[in-house]
Design a protein around this motif. Structure first.
Motif, mmCIF file in Angstrom:
data_model
loop_
_atom_site.group_PDB
_atom_site.id
_atom_site.type_symbol
_atom_site.label_atom_id
_atom_site.label_comp_id
_atom_site.label_asym_id
_atom_site.label_seq_id
_atom_site.Cartn_x
_atom_site.Cartn_y
_atom_site.Cartn_z
ATOM 1 N N GLY A 25 44.546 -51.932 -2.456
ATOM 2 C CA GLY A 25 44.085 -51.669 -1.200
ATOM 3 C C GLY A 25 44.226 -50.020 -0.777
ATOM 4 O O GLY A 25 44.021 -49.291 0.517
ATOM 5 N N LEU A 26 44.453 -48.857 -1.948
ATOM 6 C CA LEU A 26 44.825 -47.239 -1.825
ATOM 7 C C LEU A 26 42.912 -47.195 -1.688
ATOM 8 O O LEU A 26 42.491 -47.629 -2.186
ATOM 9 N N ARG A 27 43.099 -46.183 -0.748
ATOM 10 C CA ARG A 27 42.386 -44.912 -0.988
ATOM 11 C C ARG A 27 42.281 -43.893 -1.811
ATOM 12 O O ARG A 27 43.763 -44.067 -2.055
ATOM 13 N N VAL A 28 42.022 -43.602 -3.232
ATOM 14 C CA VAL A 28 42.637 -43.559 -4.165
ATOM 15 C C VAL A 28 41.341 -42.256 -3.832
ATOM 16 O O VAL A 28 40.169 -42.292 -4.168
ATOM 17 N N VAL A 29 41.350 -40.871 -4.218
ATOM 18 C CA VAL A 29 40.917 -39.526 -4.800
ATOM 19 C C VAL A 29 41.589 -39.472 -6.476
ATOM 20 O O VAL A 29 42.566 -38.765 -6.390
ATOM 21 N N ILE A 30 40.205 -39.558 -6.599
ATOM 22 C CA ILE A 30 41.091 -38.633 -8.240
ATOM 23 C C ILE A 30 40.522 -37.039 -8.337
ATOM 24 O O ILE A 30 38.825 -36.960 -7.711
ATOM 25 N N LEU A 31 40.939 -35.821 -8.793
ATOM 26 C CA LEU A 31 40.515 -34.727 -8.414
ATOM 27 C C LEU A 31 40.380 -33.387 -10.261
ATOM 28 O O LEU A 31 41.620 -33.913 -10.607
#
Length: 309
Positions: free
Chosen positions: A167-173
């Motif tokens: 359920g997490l919002r995942v952002v990969i940079l």
């Protein structure tokens, strides 16, 4: 602009330390997860950082991680073994495990929590696309396997993406080479200024780079904008050949002795680790630009001028 607590791994590193400073400046509570909590506490003294809490943890043990994440609304995962070193078998293992197994343990810890953070922002690298002079954007395919950094980056991102299952919002940079100078580094630069600007390797290898301030501002944007999700290239919109990087250093430093560094010399010093300097990627931040992010230092000249000034 979030005021919720942010937990950060790799907080004493080049990017992480500046991120902590900026979050503290806007009164955001921060939990620093550190393998060396005493040293980290010295880096963030309470008189200067009253809202920063340092907690010790073991990167590969989920139970020590989850206890350090209590009450955090977001996790910024920047921890990873430095790659600018000679790649002994031990270093190669540490590079891989610190990213792959370390991220796996972090996500496992989050999955075990009753009250989980809402967001995971995980560092990655441009090496995701492999080594090539082609143009790469976020919709480009992953690079071919068989290379330590490329393979590690693929597995690193896959472990981070597992957090979405909980359920997490995942952002990969996917960061490029970060340009910055620490306080200790400035003393060194003063001594070597006359020699800056020599050709490194062929000079034709592409450098996808980013100024540290822009890197940190992208992290802040990822914290503040819930619509950000998925992979983003955290690089300047103007990648350049290595020759332009060294020319910029020579021009700004007014170098009068430009000592070339042949690729074989770098290979003798770093072994397989020389790939970090001698091989390149031509990566563009299409998603960030499409979403309106404005780079403070988009050009290599202004970036080098700032870090050398």
């Amino acid at each position: 602009m979030t005021q919720d607590k942010v937990a950060i791994t790799g907080a004493t590193g080049l990017i992480g330390s500046r991120l902590v400073e900026k979050l503290a400046a806007r009164d955001t509570p921060v939990t620093v997860l550190s393998r060396r909590p005493k040293a980290a506490a010295t880096r963030f003294p309470p008189e200067r950082f009253p809202l920063v809490t340092v907690k010790g943890y073991v990167p590969f043990e989920p139970t020590t991680i989850s206890s350090a994440l209590i009450d955090a609304s977001a996790v910024v995962h920047l921890a990873g073994e430095p790659i600018a070193a000679r790649w002994t078998p031990e270093v190669r293992t540490a590079i891989r495990q610190s990213r792959e197994a370390g991220t796996r343990a972090l996500v496992t810890a989050i999955a075990c929590m009753t009250h989980r953070p809402a967001t995971l922002i995980s560092a990655s690298a441009c090496r995701y696309y492999g080594v090539s002079s082609k143009r790469f954007a976020e919709n480009s395919p992953p690079g071919p396997g068989g290379d330590l950094l490329t393979d590690t980056t693929h597995r690193w991102e896959a472990e981070a993406q597992r957090a979405a299952e909980y359920g997490l919002r995942v952002v990969i940079l996917r960061f490029g080479i970060v340009l910055a100078v620490t306080e200790n580094g400035r003393a060194v630069l003063k001594r070597i200024r006359p020699f800056l600007g020599g050709r490194v390797g062929s000079g034709r290898q592409w450098v996808s780079w980013i100024h540290r301030e822009d890197a940190v501002n992208i992290l802040l944007r990822a914290l503040d904008y819930p619509e950000m999700q998925g992979a983003y290239n955290a690089t300047s919109p103007f990648p350049v050949p290595m020759s332009q990087v060294t020319d910029a250093f020579a021009h700004v430093s007014r170098s009068f002795i430009r000592v070339p560094v042949p690729g074989r010399v770098i290979q003798q010093i770093l072994g397989d680790g020389a790939t970090v300097i001698l091989d390149g990627q031509r990566v563009y931040p299409n998603r960030l630009q499409a979403e309106g992010f404005r780079f403070r230092y988009p050009q290599i000249g202004s970036a080098v001028n700032d870090i050398l000034s």
